[in-house]
Design a protein around this motif. Structure first.
Motif, PDB file in Angstrom:
ATOM      1  N   TRP A  60      22.591  47.697 -20.006  1.00 25.28           N
ATOM      2  CA  TRP A  60      22.872  47.758 -18.606  1.00 25.28           C
ATOM      3  C   TRP A  60      21.875  48.138 -17.532  1.00 25.28           C
ATOM      4  N   THR A  61      20.950  49.210 -17.904  1.00 28.16           N
ATOM      5  CA  THR A  61      20.099  49.296 -16.664  1.00 28.16           C
ATOM      6  C   THR A  61      19.147  48.008 -16.692  1.00 28.16           C
ATOM      7  N   ASN A  62      19.127  46.954 -17.435  1.00 24.62           N
ATOM      8  CA  ASN A  62      18.391  45.823 -17.374  1.00 24.62           C
ATOM      9  C   ASN A  62      19.264  44.978 -16.309  1.00 24.62           C
ATOM     10  N   VAL A  63      20.324  44.797 -16.695  1.00 27.17           N
ATOM     11  CA  VAL A  63      21.480  44.080 -16.158  1.00 27.17           C
ATOM     12  C   VAL A  63      21.300  44.497 -14.480  1.00 27.17           C
ATOM     13  N   GLN A  64      21.574  45.772 -14.275  1.00 29.35           N
ATOM     14  CA  GLN A  64      21.504  46.363 -13.017  1.00 29.35           C
ATOM     15  C   GLN A  64      20.259  46.002 -12.178  1.00 29.35           C
ATOM     16  N   ALA A  65      19.054  46.168 -12.754  1.00 30.30           N
ATOM     17  CA  ALA A  65      17.784  46.034 -12.388  1.00 30.30           C
ATOM     18  C   ALA A  65      17.595  44.547 -11.930  1.00 30.30           C
ATOM     19  N   ASP A  66      18.018  43.520 -13.026  1.00 29.76           N
ATOM     20  CA  ASP A  66      17.743  42.161 -12.646  1.00 29.76           C
ATOM     21  C   ASP A  66      18.556  41.780 -11.472  1.00 29.76           C
ATOM     22  N   ARG A  67      19.814  42.129 -11.335  1.00 31.45           N
ATOM     23  CA  ARG A  67      20.457  42.066 -10.122  1.00 31.45           C
ATOM     24  C   ARG A  67      20.025  42.234  -8.824  1.00 31.45           C
ATOM     25  N   SER A  68      19.493  43.547  -8.959  1.00 30.87           N
ATOM     26  CA  SER A  68      18.811  43.982  -7.707  1.00 30.87           C
ATOM     27  C   SER A  68      17.567  43.234  -7.320  1.00 30.87           C
ATOM     28  N   ALA A  69      16.664  43.103  -8.302  1.00 31.91           N
ATOM     29  CA  ALA A  69      15.480  42.465  -8.144  1.00 31.91           C
ATOM     30  C   ALA A  69      15.670  41.050  -7.646  1.00 31.91           C
ATOM     31  N   SER A  70      16.545  40.335  -8.269  1.00 28.54           N
ATOM     32  CA  SER A  70      16.813  38.882  -7.898  1.00 28.54           C
ATOM     33  C   SER A  70      17.303  39.101  -6.404  1.00 28.54           C
ATOM     34  N   ALA A  71      18.367  39.617  -5.816  1.00 27.81           N
ATOM     35  CA  ALA A  71      18.484  39.722  -4.729  1.00 27.81           C
ATOM     36  C   ALA A  71      17.654  39.786  -3.650  1.00 27.81           C
ATOM     37  N   ALA A  72      16.683  40.873  -3.934  1.00 27.45           N
ATOM     38  CA  ALA A  72      15.561  41.209  -3.281  1.00 27.45           C
ATOM     39  C   ALA A  72      14.557  40.225  -3.101  1.00 27.45           C
ATOM     40  N   ALA A  73      14.321  39.417  -4.318  1.00 28.71           N
ATOM     41  CA  ALA A  73      13.436  38.257  -4.333  1.00 28.71           C
ATOM     42  C   ALA A  73      14.045  36.994  -3.314  1.00 28.71           C
ATOM     43  N   ASP A  74      15.308  36.912  -3.303  1.00 24.99           N
ATOM     44  CA  ASP A  74      15.743  35.809  -2.509  1.00 24.99           C
ATOM     45  C   ASP A  74      15.609  36.181  -1.033  1.00 24.99           C
ATOM     46  N   ARG A  75      15.811  37.620  -0.819  1.00 26.11           N
ATOM     47  CA  ARG A  75      15.703  38.041   0.812  1.00 26.11           C
ATOM     48  C   ARG A  75      14.252  37.615   1.168  1.00 26.11           C
ATOM     49  N   LEU A  76      13.234  38.044   0.173  1.00 26.00           N
ATOM     50  CA  LEU A  76      11.948  37.992   0.707  1.00 26.00           C
ATOM     51  C   LEU A  76      11.639  36.420   0.770  1.00 26.00           C
ATOM     52  N   ARG A  77      11.985  35.539  -0.146  1.00 29.11           N
ATOM     53  CA  ARG A  77      11.661  34.154   0.015  1.00 29.11           C
ATOM     54  C   ARG A  77      12.261  33.720   1.123  1.00 29.11           C
ATOM     55  N   THR A 134       9.913  56.408  -9.689  1.00 31.03           N
ATOM     56  CA  THR A 134      10.984  56.076 -10.504  1.00 31.03           C
ATOM     57  C   THR A 134      11.886  55.056  -9.778  1.00 31.03           C
ATOM     58  N   GLU A 135      12.277  55.663  -8.425  1.00 27.82           N
ATOM     59  CA  GLU A 135      13.190  54.945  -7.664  1.00 27.82           C
ATOM     60  C   GLU A 135      12.738  53.444  -7.509  1.00 27.82           C
ATOM     61  N   VAL A 136      11.466  53.040  -7.419  1.00 25.85           N
ATOM     62  CA  VAL A 136      10.980  51.696  -7.069  1.00 25.85           C
ATOM     63  C   VAL A 136      10.956  51.036  -8.357  1.00 25.85           C
ATOM     64  N   LEU A 137      10.330  51.697  -9.539  1.00 28.91           N
ATOM     65  CA  LEU A 137      10.187  50.796 -10.876  1.00 28.91           C
ATOM     66  C   LEU A 137      11.596  50.553 -11.154  1.00 28.91           C
ATOM     67  N   ASP A 138      12.530  51.674 -11.027  1.00 32.34           N
ATOM     68  CA  ASP A 138      13.964  51.423 -11.730  1.00 32.34           C
ATOM     69  C   ASP A 138      14.637  50.122 -11.166  1.00 32.34           C
ATOM     70  N   GLU A 139      14.213  49.580 -10.064  1.00 35.45           N
ATOM     71  CA  GLU A 139      14.942  48.433  -9.356  1.00 35.45           C
ATOM     72  C   GLU A 139      14.270  47.064 -10.016  1.00 35.45           C
ATOM     73  N   GLY A 140      13.694  47.023 -11.339  1.00 34.09           N
ATOM     74  CA  GLY A 140      13.096  45.788 -11.936  1.00 34.09           C
ATOM     75  C   GLY A 140      11.920  45.314 -11.250  1.00 34.09           C
ATOM     76  N   VAL A 141      10.957  45.867 -10.873  1.00 36.49           N
ATOM     77  CA  VAL A 141       9.955  45.540 -10.104  1.00 36.49           C
ATOM     78  C   VAL A 141       8.692  45.848 -10.602  1.00 36.49           C
TER      79      VAL A 141
END
Length: 270
Positions: A60-77, A134-141
């Motif tokens: 579940w933490t993988n699912v959450q992190a992947d969602r968060s990182a994907s949204a952040a990646a879209d924002r950056l691009r 931890t707060e940074v890395l837990d976001e799947g980055v």
């Protein structure tokens, strides 16, 4: 003369009263069996709780992190696509003709670009963010080290662009870091450039207190002096945080970014 009552056997279907010591033994056995039953139920419950915890930690933490990182990646691009880099400015606040834009200064929590490592998958990509808390890395980055040594950025003239990411849970972006070997390509994508590195050496295991592996000239890497390096670190063995592993590479080329963001040959699939 024989006593008829004491001599009379138990009637069929009825059990004679057991001796006191036999009755006590039965009661003790009954209590022991009840205690074992309660213990068994507790162990089953504990097993279920541990199973749910493992599922939460590794799935579940993988699912959450992947969602968060994907949204952040879209924002950056999306930000990159919105317009050109901010031009460098003279003291008066106006752009200086002929002077290339000054590199942006990034703070903890800012997104820098993307890391591509073909050895960890043909489409492998992870968002790069400043900081390794931890707060940074837990976001799947993949986080950029700020301490004990402040990492150099890829565009700096010299230094070590040192990154860390989780190996298990919270996106597990460096789960397959042990698949990266000498000679493999590591590519950093920013808004304007592709920074292409080649892996020079790896370290399978070292103490988690070994800060030298992310120094400007990383210890045990084989590098003798300053250069433009990249370091990838994560925990080892799998599912533990007892030790650290490291992968070191040096910059071999910088490619300009074209309008189509065409990847360098190292990232093109055959």
């Amino acid at each position: 003369m024989q006593d008829d009552e004491t001599a009379q056997p138990a009637e069929p279907g009825q059990e004679a009263f057991p001796p006191p010591e036999q009755a006590g033994g039965r009661r003790r056995r009954s209590r022991a069996l009840a205690a074992l039953g309660v213990l068994g139920e507790l162990l089953i419950t504990l097993g279920l709780v541990l199973g749910l915890f493992v599922a939460y930690s590794l799935w579940w933490t993988n699912v959450q992190a992947d969602r968060s990182a994907s949204a952040a990646a879209d924002r950056l691009r999306g930000t990159w696509a919105a317009g050109p880099s901010t031009p460098s400015a003279a003291p008066g606040g106006t752009a200086t003709p002929g002077v290339p834009p000054a590199p942006k200064q990034f703070a903890v929590g800012d997104d820098v670009g993307f890391l591509h490592v073909p050895a960890m998958g043909g489409d492998y990509q992870v968002l790069i963010r400043m900081g390794t808390s931890t707060e940074v890395l837990d976001e799947g980055v993949a986080g950029v080290y700020e301490q004990p040594y402040k990492a150099a950025m890829p565009w700096d003239a010299a230094g070590n662009f040192a990154l860390a990411a989780h190996r298990d849970g919270h996106g597990a972006k460096f789960h397959d870091l042990d698949a990266v070997h000498k000679g493999d390509a590591v590519v950093v994508e920013t808004k304007d450039k592709w920074y292409v590195y080649q892996v020079d050496s790896t370290l399978a295991e070292t103490s988690k207190y070994d800060t030298g592996i992310v120094a400007p000239v990383p210890a045990r890497s084989g590098y003798a002096g300053p250069g433009r390096y990249i370091t990838l670190t994560t925990c080892t063995p799998v599912y533990t945080s007892r030790y650290r592993m490291a992968v070191w590479g040096s910059l071999v080329r910088v490619d300009d970014m074209d309008a189509k963001r065409t990847p360098p040959p190292e990232l093109r699939h055959s």
